[in-house]
Design an enzyme around this catalytic site. Sequence first.
Site, PDB file in Angstrom:
ATOM      1  N   VAL A  20       1.301  -9.374  -2.341  1.00  0.00           N
ATOM      2  CA  VAL A  20      -0.033  -9.278  -1.766  1.00  0.00           C
ATOM      3  C   VAL A  20      -0.697 -10.652  -1.937  1.00  0.00           C
ATOM      4  CG1 VAL A  20      -2.121  -7.897  -1.612  1.00  0.00           C
ATOM      5  CG2 VAL A  20      -0.055  -6.895  -2.586  1.00  0.00           C
ATOM      6  N   ILE A  21      -1.028 -11.253  -0.806  1.00  0.00           N
ATOM      7  CA  ILE A  21      -1.538 -12.628  -0.834  1.00  0.00           C
ATOM      8  C   ILE A  21      -2.973 -12.620  -0.319  1.00  0.00           C
ATOM      9  CG2 ILE A  21      -1.173 -14.965   0.072  1.00  0.00           C
ATOM     10  CD1 ILE A  21       1.874 -14.152   0.183  1.00  0.00           C
ATOM     11  N   HIS A  26      -9.535  -7.240   1.846  1.00  0.00           N
ATOM     12  CA  HIS A  26      -8.341  -6.410   2.012  1.00  0.00           C
ATOM     13  C   HIS A  26      -7.406  -6.551   0.813  1.00  0.00           C
ATOM     14  CE1 HIS A  26      -6.021  -3.929   4.764  1.00  0.00           C
ATOM     15  NE2 HIS A  26      -4.937  -4.597   4.422  1.00  0.00           N
ATOM     16  N   TRP A  78       0.835  -1.215   0.000  1.00  0.00           N
ATOM     17  CA  TRP A  78       0.000   0.000   0.000  1.00  0.00           C
ATOM     18  C   TRP A  78       0.867   1.261   0.000  1.00  0.00           C
ATOM     19  CZ3 TRP A  78      -5.187   0.943  -0.215  1.00  0.00           C
ATOM     20  CH2 TRP A  78      -5.651   2.178   0.261  1.00  0.00           C
ATOM     21  N   GLU A  79       2.029   1.177   0.660  1.00  0.00           N
ATOM     22  CA  GLU A  79       2.907   2.344   0.806  1.00  0.00           C
ATOM     23  C   GLU A  79       3.821   2.560  -0.409  1.00  0.00           C
ATOM     24  OE1 GLU A  79       2.311   0.231   3.571  1.00  0.00           O
ATOM     25  OE2 GLU A  79       0.991   1.794   4.364  1.00  0.00           O
TER      26      GLU A  79
HETATM   27  N1  INI Z   1       0.586  -5.568   2.425  1.00  0.00           N
HETATM   28  C1  INI Z   1       1.230  -6.324   1.513  1.00  0.00           C
HETATM   29  O1  INI Z   1       2.248  -5.891   0.946  1.00  0.00           O
HETATM   30  N2  INI Z   1       0.768  -7.593   1.238  1.00  0.00           N
HETATM   31  C2  INI Z   1      -0.357  -8.083   1.816  1.00  0.00           C
HETATM   32  O2  INI Z   1      -0.709  -9.268   1.512  1.00  0.00           O
HETATM   33  C3  INI Z   1      -1.049  -7.304   2.762  1.00  0.00           C
HETATM   34  N3  INI Z   1      -2.229  -7.826   3.416  1.00  0.00           N
HETATM   35  O3  INI Z   1      -2.680  -8.914   3.062  1.00  0.00           O
HETATM   36  O4  INI Z   1      -2.774  -7.214   4.291  1.00  0.00           O
HETATM   37  C4  INI Z   1      -0.539  -6.009   3.049  1.00  0.00           C
HETATM   38  N4  INI Z   1      -1.148  -5.220   3.953  1.00  0.00           N
HETATM   39  C5  INI Z   1      -0.508  -4.074   4.542  1.00  0.00           C
HETATM   40  C6  INI Z   1      -0.670  -2.811   3.705  1.00  0.00           C
HETATM   41  O5  INI Z   1       0.173  -2.858   2.581  1.00  0.00           O
HETATM   42  C7  INI Z   1      -0.314  -1.574   4.517  1.00  0.00           C
HETATM   43  O6  INI Z   1       1.016  -1.634   4.938  1.00  0.00           O
HETATM   44  C8  INI Z   1      -1.212  -1.370   5.745  1.00  0.00           C
HETATM   45  O7  INI Z   1      -2.577  -1.441   5.386  1.00  0.00           O
HETATM   46  C9  INI Z   1      -0.930  -0.014   6.436  1.00  0.00           C
HETATM   47  O8  INI Z   1      -1.123   1.083   5.544  1.00  0.00           O
END
Ligand code: INI
Length: 162
Positions: A88-89, A95, A58-59
């Site tokens: 991302v799984i 989510h 997300w970042e």
């Molecule tokens: N971030 C990932 O890179 N992969 C994932 O599978 C994932 N899941 O499944 O939740 C994930 N979540 C964290 C997200 O990227 C953020 O760091 C978080 O939401 C805070 O902003």
Amino acid sequence: MTEGKPASAHLQAGRFKFAVLCAQFNSSITDVLLAGALDALKRSGAVDIEVVRVPGSWELPLAAKTIAERKPGALGKVPDAIIALGAVIRGDTPHFDYVAGQAASGLMAVQLETGIPVAFGVLTTNTIEQAADRAGGKDGNKGYDAAITAIEMAERIHRLRQ
Ligand code: INI
């Protein structure tokens, strides 16, 4: 392309700067993607490589945008290409769709808005096994592949600007 293979002979990455952004979420996968990307860059002659870790996929877009929009005089350099790595799984909630979709569209927006190529090395899989297959397993290393794409795009965009 598989990790361990030499990069194509025509790739001369030494004259370009690269930033590799790596999400720490699912780090057992993303660490391997990062190793693959660095392997591809170094085999292709890259020497100017900045590695930036972010918490999750997300970042990635904001980090990519911030780096791509550095002003002259900033401590860090504006790279010729960015490689964004994450995993991302899919879980039992929606989510996955939010994180995967926004990472993809955010990274696309960064390259279109800034003109700096952003290679998409974010795995989006149903299971951790599928991710492992693409991070040094039977389906190669998508970090390596993303880095090769970044080198090709750095060259291509450099030429198209002339
Ligand atoms: N971030 C990932 O890179 N992969 C994932 O599978 C994932 N899941 O499944 O939740 C994930 N979540 C964290 C997200 O990227 C953020 O760091 C978080 O939401 C805070 O902003």
